[in-house]
Design a protein around this motif. Sequence first.
Motif, mmCIF file in Angstrom:
data_model
loop_
_atom_site.group_PDB
_atom_site.id
_atom_site.type_symbol
_atom_site.label_atom_id
_atom_site.label_comp_id
_atom_site.label_asym_id
_atom_site.label_seq_id
_atom_site.Cartn_x
_atom_site.Cartn_y
_atom_site.Cartn_z
ATOM 1 N N SER A 369 46.988 -41.914 29.771
ATOM 2 C CA SER A 369 47.115 -43.374 29.827
ATOM 3 C C SER A 369 47.194 -43.952 28.414
ATOM 4 N N ALA A 370 46.363 -43.447 27.518
ATOM 5 C CA ALA A 370 46.355 -43.953 26.137
ATOM 6 C C ALA A 370 47.671 -43.623 25.434
ATOM 7 N N ARG A 371 48.137 -42.396 25.654
ATOM 8 C CA ARG A 371 49.378 -41.951 25.001
ATOM 9 C C ARG A 371 50.571 -42.766 25.486
ATOM 10 N N GLU A 372 50.611 -43.008 26.809
ATOM 11 C CA GLU A 372 51.788 -43.665 27.396
ATOM 12 C C GLU A 372 51.621 -45.173 27.486
ATOM 13 N N GLY A 373 50.433 -45.686 27.147
ATOM 14 C CA GLY A 373 50.217 -47.129 27.156
ATOM 15 C C GLY A 373 50.331 -47.737 28.540
ATOM 16 N N ARG A 374 49.801 -47.048 29.558
ATOM 17 C CA ARG A 374 49.918 -47.570 30.929
ATOM 18 C C ARG A 374 48.744 -47.111 31.785
ATOM 19 N N ARG A 375 48.643 -47.790 32.953
ATOM 20 C CA ARG A 375 47.630 -47.438 33.950
ATOM 21 C C ARG A 375 48.087 -46.187 34.698
#
Length: 382
Positions: A369-375
């Motif tokens: 989630s942190a890497r891809e910037g999403r839920r």
Amino acid sequence: MNQRPVGIVLNGVTGRMGYRQHLVRSLLAIRADGGLPLRDGTRLWPEPVLVGRNEAKLTEIAARHGLSDWTTDLHAALARPDVEIYFDAQTTQRREKSISAAIEAGKHVYTEKPLASDLAGALALTRLAAEAGVRTGVVADKLFLPGLRKLKRVIDSGFLGRILSVRGEFGYWVFEGDWQPAQRPSWNYRAEDGGGIVLDMLPHWEYLLSNLFGRVRSVQCVTATHIDRRWDEGGEPYQATADDAAYAMFELDRGIIAQINSSWAVRVFRDELVEFQVDGTEGSAVAGLRRCRIQHRAATPRSVWDPDKPDGGDSRGVWTEVPDNQEFDNGFRVQWEQFLRHVVENEPFGLDFAAGARGVQLAELGLRSAREGRRVEVPDLG
Ligand SMILES: NC(=O)c1ccc[n+]([C@@H]2O[C@H](COP(=O)([O-])OP(=O)(O)OC[C@H]3O[C@@H](n4cnc5c(N)ncnc54)[C@H](O)[C@@H]3O)[C@@H](O)[C@H]2O)c1
């Protein structure tokens, strides 16, 4: 009194957790109390076999506690028929290989969290243990903290009504290691050595949330490496490559929203190093390591936002302390006792490898989630 000796390999016993919490505060504490009473009147007597890499450290620990059974040869220890349990408190990256060897040797396995460095490894261990028919357990110490046990009591009483949200704040300042020594091992701050606060703390939050509130269905996480230069145990500077803070939001069953900040770069302005506020329709609770305070809806002050007036009084003073009502033993010891009874008396024990794998899954998905910037949704592992 009849004793039932149980040989337990303790691997990583020279480390912070292996030595203090598991050897001294758990297994030796059980011996100091005359062993663990079993249903048939005998007493289970833990026989630790200390395993590590450093002979000098092992001899020193053994001598300090009047023990004589230690070795640097894990495979020889695992080959012994009097050894029934393998316990692992090594650095996380070494765990999977050693646990696999223990399962192959037919031992029951208890381990520090996280169960493995990634979900594939955790699931492989879960499968291997199931096929071998050995008993498994993963440390879930936060569930046994007095404050959180009191919170569980409050939840079970129905006092909170429908639970709406959970706010957790965990962390403290970990010294960089230059002008004051760091209070945590340096591998924690190197991604290449299995460090990082997500892999360290999200497994805790998974078992805590799922045991107290409901299964985690999604995660959204922002991570940071706030302090990128630190000094190691030898006083040498190194590049901190792992995340040292994680700001995470979780959606749980029944629409409960949990938000937990974890940080090794925060200065404490709180009563305890970890605190959770739980708000429900009928009441709220604030729980930490030792304390738990509650406020009922009938005792909720009427807050009115007015920047022109001084703040309306003592908002903490209107909370009620939940009494202990019992003695709380060291949480690591309580869980050890449950695991030992699971092994020798078939007592149920839910904190097994399947549960541990869910913790690793949440850490892995938090990082994604942190890497891809999403839920990211959290699929059921079945
Ligand atoms: N349950 C908890 O609250 C909690 C808290 C802290 C750590 N842990 C877990 O316990 C485990 C050990 O953490 P710790 O803080 O005791 O670490 P530590 O560095 O103090 O101890 C690590 C142990 O692993 C051994 N080791 C084997 N190979 C190593 C290597 N290549 N480099 C360094 N050490 C090596 C060390 O000799 C030592 O015995 C970790 O998996 C960690 O996630 C759990």
